[in-house]
Design a protein around this motif. Structure first.
Motif, short mmCIF file in Angstrom:
data_model
loop_
_atom_site.label_atom_id
_atom_site.label_comp_id
_atom_site.label_asym_id
_atom_site.label_seq_id
_atom_site.Cartn_x
_atom_site.Cartn_y
_atom_site.Cartn_z
N MET A 1 7.96 9.87 -3.84
CA MET A 1 8.28 8.48 -4.11
C MET A 1 7.51 7.54 -3.17
O MET A 1 7.04 6.51 -3.60
N ILE A 2 7.42 7.93 -1.89
CA ILE A 2 6.70 7.08 -0.93
C ILE A 2 5.24 6.98 -1.34
O ILE A 2 4.66 5.89 -1.35
N SER A 3 4.64 8.10 -1.70
CA SER A 3 3.24 8.08 -2.10
C SER A 3 3.04 7.24 -3.36
O SER A 3 2.07 6.50 -3.48
N TYR A 4 3.97 7.34 -4.29
CA TYR A 4 3.85 6.59 -5.54
C TYR A 4 3.94 5.08 -5.29
O TYR A 4 3.14 4.31 -5.80
N HIS A 5 4.93 4.65 -4.51
CA HIS A 5 5.17 3.21 -4.30
C HIS A 5 4.27 2.60 -3.24
O HIS A 5 3.92 1.42 -3.32
N PHE A 6 3.94 3.37 -2.19
CA PHE A 6 3.23 2.79 -1.05
C PHE A 6 1.88 3.44 -0.77
O PHE A 6 1.14 2.96 0.07
N GLY A 8 1.52 6.42 0.58
CA GLY A 8 1.66 7.32 1.72
C GLY A 8 2.53 6.74 2.81
O GLY A 8 2.91 5.57 2.78
N LYS A 9 2.83 7.60 3.79
CA LYS A 9 3.71 7.18 4.89
C LYS A 9 3.08 6.08 5.74
O LYS A 9 3.77 5.17 6.18
N LYS A 10 1.78 6.19 5.98
CA LYS A 10 1.12 5.17 6.80
C LYS A 10 1.20 3.80 6.13
O LYS A 10 1.45 2.79 6.79
N SER A 11 1.02 3.75 4.83
CA SER A 11 1.10 2.48 4.11
C SER A 11 2.53 1.93 4.16
O SER A 11 2.73 0.71 4.30
#
Length: 168
Positions: A1-6, A8-11
């Motif tokens: 979900m993080i990769s999809y919306h943002f 990646g974690k850094k973003s």
């Protein structure tokens, strides 16, 4: 979900940091544009930063993490927000020196001392709570007492020396 919306974690981290720094930008707007004497602007900055850090406890931790990582978490979009804090403090210090209310100090060193102390105090909340609850004797100040004492110490430390009248 993080990769999809943002992406990646850094973003995601950068989005959270950007939102927090944008709130700081908004809170410091009045101080940035104030025509008050430097010592009053410094007081207002310290109390505004402390209020922001108390209501956004992630801010000091993220700032500390960004600094300790050597700037790895500060992308080019966030750098201007970090510089705004520096420029605001530097402007207040330089104003005070010009007014003669502050002693002639290096505004960079003063910025590091001021923000470093505030960020460190608020970032170490859990350690302070641990010390306060430990059987070891400690004199851990409450947030309000720390901010009040810190503000007073900074203003007194920066105050230009007054010349005492010569004895008759």
């Amino acid at each position: 979900m993080i990769s999809y919306h943002f992406g990646g974690k850094k973003s995601l981290y950068n989005e959270i940091l950007a939102a927090t720094l944008n709130e700081a930008h908004d809170r410091f707007h009045e101080i940035r544009h104030s025509v008050a004497p430097a010592d009053e602007r410094l007081r207002d900055f310290i109390f505004a930063f402390a209020d922001l850090a108390a209501t956004q406890p992630a801010l000091p931790v993220m700032v500390l993490r960004a600094v300790l990582s050597g700037g790895l978490h500060i992308d080019e979009d966030l750098l201007p927000r970090f510089l705004e804090l520096f420029n605001l403090v530097q402007g207040i210090i330089d104003q005070g020196v010009r007014e003669g209310t502050f002693t002639d100090v290096n505004s960079y060193v003063t910025h590091l001392s001021l923000l470093g102390s505030l960020v460190f105090f608020f970032a170490t909340k859990q350690v302070r709570e641990l010390l306060a609850d430990s059987p070891l004797p400690s004199n851990v100040p409450e947030v309000r007492a720390f901010v009040r004492d810190f503000e007073r110490t900074m203003r007194r430390g920066l105050a230009a020396p007054t010349t005492a009248p010569k004895p008759a």
